[in-house]
Design a protein around this motif. Structure first.
Motif, PDB file in Angstrom:
ATOM      1  N   LEU A 126       0.473  -1.208   0.313  1.00 40.12           N
ATOM      2  CA  LEU A 126      -0.199  -0.121  -0.329  1.00 40.12           C
ATOM      3  C   LEU A 126       0.927   1.163   0.172  1.00 40.12           C
ATOM      4  N   LYS A 127       0.456   2.388  -0.776  1.00 36.45           N
ATOM      5  CA  LYS A 127       1.193   3.773  -0.347  1.00 36.45           C
ATOM      6  C   LYS A 127       1.394   4.592   1.039  1.00 36.45           C
ATOM      7  N   GLU A 128       0.243   4.014   2.662  1.00 35.87           N
ATOM      8  CA  GLU A 128       0.361   4.369   3.457  1.00 35.87           C
ATOM      9  C   GLU A 128       1.757   4.117   4.005  1.00 35.87           C
ATOM     10  N   HIS A 129       2.207   4.518   4.602  1.00 36.52           N
ATOM     11  CA  HIS A 129       3.526   4.356   5.217  1.00 36.52           C
ATOM     12  C   HIS A 129       3.722   3.972   6.688  1.00 36.52           C
ATOM     13  N   PHE A 130       4.535   3.786   7.344  1.00 35.77           N
ATOM     14  CA  PHE A 130       4.315   3.052   8.843  1.00 35.77           C
ATOM     15  C   PHE A 130       5.783   3.584  10.004  1.00 35.77           C
ATOM     16  N   SER A 131       5.742   3.646  10.954  1.00 37.23           N
ATOM     17  CA  SER A 131       7.259   3.277  11.631  1.00 37.23           C
ATOM     18  C   SER A 131       7.274   2.511  12.769  1.00 37.23           C
ATOM     19  N   PRO A 132       7.594   1.717  12.227  1.00 42.47           N
ATOM     20  CA  PRO A 132       8.033   0.866  13.579  1.00 42.47           C
ATOM     21  C   PRO A 132       8.366   1.446  15.143  1.00 42.47           C
ATOM     22  N   PRO A 133       8.096   0.549  16.444  1.00 38.66           N
ATOM     23  CA  PRO A 133       8.308   0.755  17.490  1.00 38.66           C
ATOM     24  C   PRO A 133      10.252   0.679  17.302  1.00 38.66           C
ATOM     25  N   SER A 134      11.148   2.052  18.757  1.00 47.18           N
ATOM     26  CA  SER A 134      11.737   2.205  18.564  1.00 47.18           C
ATOM     27  C   SER A 134      12.893   1.345  19.394  1.00 47.18           C
ATOM     28  N   ASP A 135      11.692   0.987  20.372  1.00 50.17           N
ATOM     29  CA  ASP A 135      12.288  -1.047  20.416  1.00 50.17           C
ATOM     30  C   ASP A 135      11.589  -1.836  20.347  1.00 50.17           C
ATOM     31  N   SER A 136      11.542  -1.939  18.582  1.00 46.50           N
ATOM     32  CA  SER A 136      11.008  -3.388  18.309  1.00 46.50           C
ATOM     33  C   SER A 136      11.951  -4.507  17.419  1.00 46.50           C
ATOM     34  N   ASP A 137      11.743  -5.699  18.154  1.00 49.95           N
ATOM     35  CA  ASP A 137      13.133  -6.579  18.026  1.00 49.95           C
ATOM     36  C   ASP A 137      12.671  -7.890  17.417  1.00 49.95           C
ATOM     37  N   PRO A 138      11.875  -8.020  16.677  1.00 54.07           N
ATOM     38  CA  PRO A 138      11.643  -9.457  15.824  1.00 54.07           C
ATOM     39  C   PRO A 138      12.239 -10.536  16.294  1.00 54.07           C
ATOM     40  N   ILE A 139      13.409 -10.658  16.878  1.00 51.11           N
ATOM     41  CA  ILE A 139      14.016 -11.749  17.487  1.00 51.11           C
ATOM     42  C   ILE A 139      14.381 -12.222  19.124  1.00 51.11           C
ATOM     43  N   ALA A 140      14.132 -11.241  19.737  1.00 44.55           N
ATOM     44  CA  ALA A 140      12.696 -10.959  20.922  1.00 44.55           C
ATOM     45  C   ALA A 140      11.888 -11.142  21.373  1.00 44.55           C
ATOM     46  N   TYR A 141      10.552 -10.874  19.527  1.00 42.71           N
ATOM     47  CA  TYR A 141       9.791 -11.912  20.071  1.00 42.71           C
ATOM     48  C   TYR A 141       9.030 -12.497  19.871  1.00 42.71           C
ATOM     49  N   ARG A 142       9.691 -13.446  18.691  1.00 38.80           N
ATOM     50  CA  ARG A 142       9.845 -14.399  18.315  1.00 38.80           C
ATOM     51  C   ARG A 142      10.281 -15.174  19.823  1.00 38.80           C
ATOM     52  N   ASP A 143      11.119 -15.194  19.786  1.00 38.25           N
ATOM     53  CA  ASP A 143      11.944 -16.169  21.817  1.00 38.25           C
ATOM     54  C   ASP A 143      11.054 -16.354  22.914  1.00 38.25           C
ATOM     55  N   SER A 144      10.127 -15.171  23.064  1.00 35.84           N
ATOM     56  CA  SER A 144       9.306 -15.038  23.800  1.00 35.84           C
ATOM     57  C   SER A 144       7.355 -15.022  23.281  1.00 35.84           C
ATOM     58  N   SER A 145       7.165 -15.657  22.294  1.00 42.71           N
ATOM     59  CA  SER A 145       5.957 -15.820  21.791  1.00 42.71           C
ATOM     60  C   SER A 145       6.354 -17.638  21.319  1.00 42.71           C
ATOM     61  N   PRO A 146       5.975 -18.592  22.168  1.00 39.92           N
ATOM     62  CA  PRO A 146       6.239 -19.943  22.283  1.00 39.92           C
ATOM     63  C   PRO A 146       5.024 -19.967  20.801  1.00 39.92           C
ATOM     64  N   VAL A 147       5.238 -21.123  20.259  1.00 43.18           N
ATOM     65  CA  VAL A 147       4.871 -21.551  19.190  1.00 43.18           C
ATOM     66  C   VAL A 147       4.150 -20.267  18.189  1.00 43.18           C
ATOM     67  N   MET A 148       4.971 -18.679  18.106  1.00 45.04           N
ATOM     68  CA  MET A 148       4.296 -17.658  17.581  1.00 45.04           C
ATOM     69  C   MET A 148       3.162 -17.400  17.634  1.00 45.04           C
ATOM     70  N   TYR A 149       2.905 -18.157  19.570  1.00 49.09           N
ATOM     71  CA  TYR A 149       1.270 -17.300  19.454  1.00 49.09           C
ATOM     72  C   TYR A 149       1.838 -15.988  20.434  1.00 49.09           C
ATOM     73  N   PRO A 150       1.009 -14.520  20.211  1.00 46.08           N
ATOM     74  CA  PRO A 150       1.252 -13.092  20.785  1.00 46.08           C
ATOM     75  C   PRO A 150       0.151 -13.327  22.089  1.00 46.08           C
ATOM     76  N   GLY A 151       0.897 -12.158  23.029  1.00 42.95           N
ATOM     77  CA  GLY A 151       0.163 -12.212  24.108  1.00 42.95           C
ATOM     78  C   GLY A 151       0.921 -11.697  25.261  1.00 42.95           C
ATOM     79  N   GLU A 152      -0.066 -11.454  26.339  1.00 46.32           N
ATOM     80  CA  GLU A 152       0.871 -10.538  27.053  1.00 46.32           C
ATOM     81  C   GLU A 152       1.733 -11.909  28.032  1.00 46.32           C
ATOM     82  N   ARG A 153       3.174 -11.742  28.164  1.00 46.03           N
ATOM     83  CA  ARG A 153       4.254 -12.262  28.352  1.00 46.03           C
ATOM     84  C   ARG A 153       3.595 -12.797  30.044  1.00 46.03           C
TER      85      ARG A 153
END
Length: 235
Positions: free
Chosen positions: A173-200
């Motif tokens: 799409l044409k619309e841009h976005f800015s990811p959060p400054s603390d965005s860390d995909p690797i840390a997110y994956r390691d804290s999301s068992p079987v890639m289910y998101p939710g509160e830690r």
């Protein structure tokens, strides 16, 4: 000499180029040694064959490239490793998502689900648009492997993970976005068992040491590396 080949180490070959009778346009031939061992080539080819979400044609294309790069052709087994139900548009979708991530552009995706369908007298999984919420506009953050699947980590209303093999269509799409400054995909994956998101939350499991093999595979990317978020304490 005609019919004979002489291999000269490159450092010694370089010295011959300094001789007065050598011209700069002298043909140069290089022998490149194989940087991968036989075992590394074997697992490389097996990884391609065992992934079920690419078609036989796509797998064959990958393996033909490997065979051109490898000094000795890979001897393939007579039968395939896994039943394939590949998405024909998989690599097009990956290309669109990769470009959207790099340019920080939102994407519209059509997300599907596998349903059984009878084809030629047998039931096979076929990808259909999901019954609910199949059309999504998301902010794509990263593409990554986890638990044997390829995922798009994205934000819709909240964080979500979409299996790439289930994305039927993707449009930048044409619309841009800015990811959060603390965005860390690797840390997110390691804290999301079987890639289910939710509160830690902190979870303590008590089990027999005979389950160490299972826990290492399920909770740790590598038993020799420290675990950032999903910590295992052996007692």
């Amino acid at each position: 000499k005609p019919g004979k080949v002489k291999f000269i180490p490159y450092d010694k070959y370089e010295d011959t180029l300094l001789e007065p009778d050598r011209r700069n346009n002298t043909p140069r031939r290089y022998y490149l040694s194989n940087v991968l061992t036989d075992g590394e080539w074997r697992i490389f080819s097996d990884l391609i064959q065992v992934y079920p979400f690419i078609t036989d044609t796509q797998a064959g294309k990958f393996l033909s490239v490997l065979n051109r790069l490898r000094p000795r052709p890979i001897q393939l087994p007579p039968s395939r490793y896994a039943y394939r139900h590949g998405n024909q548009k998989l690599f097009h979708v990956i290309g669109v998502l990769d470009r959207a991530i790099r340019t920080k552009r939102k994407v519209a995706v059509s997300y599907g689900e596998y349903r059984p369908k009878q084809t030629e007298g047998r039931w096979t999984p076929v990808l259909f648009p999901r019954a609910a919420n199949s059309q999504l506009e998301v902010e794509p953050y990263a593409l990554m492997w986890s638990n044997g699947n390829y995922y798009l980590v994205a934000k819709h209303r909240g964080m979500m993970n979409l299996r790439v093999d289930r994305i039927l269509e993707a449009t930048r799409l044409k619309e841009h976005f800015s990811p959060p400054s603390d965005s860390d995909p690797i840390a997110y994956r390691d804290s999301s068992p079987v890639m289910y998101p939710g509160e830690r939350s902190f979870v303590r499991m008590k089990c027999s040491t005979s389950l160490v093999n299972t826990l290492v595979v399920s909770l740790a990317p590598c038993p020799s590396t420290p675990l950032p978020a999903r910590t295992v304490r052996w007692r």
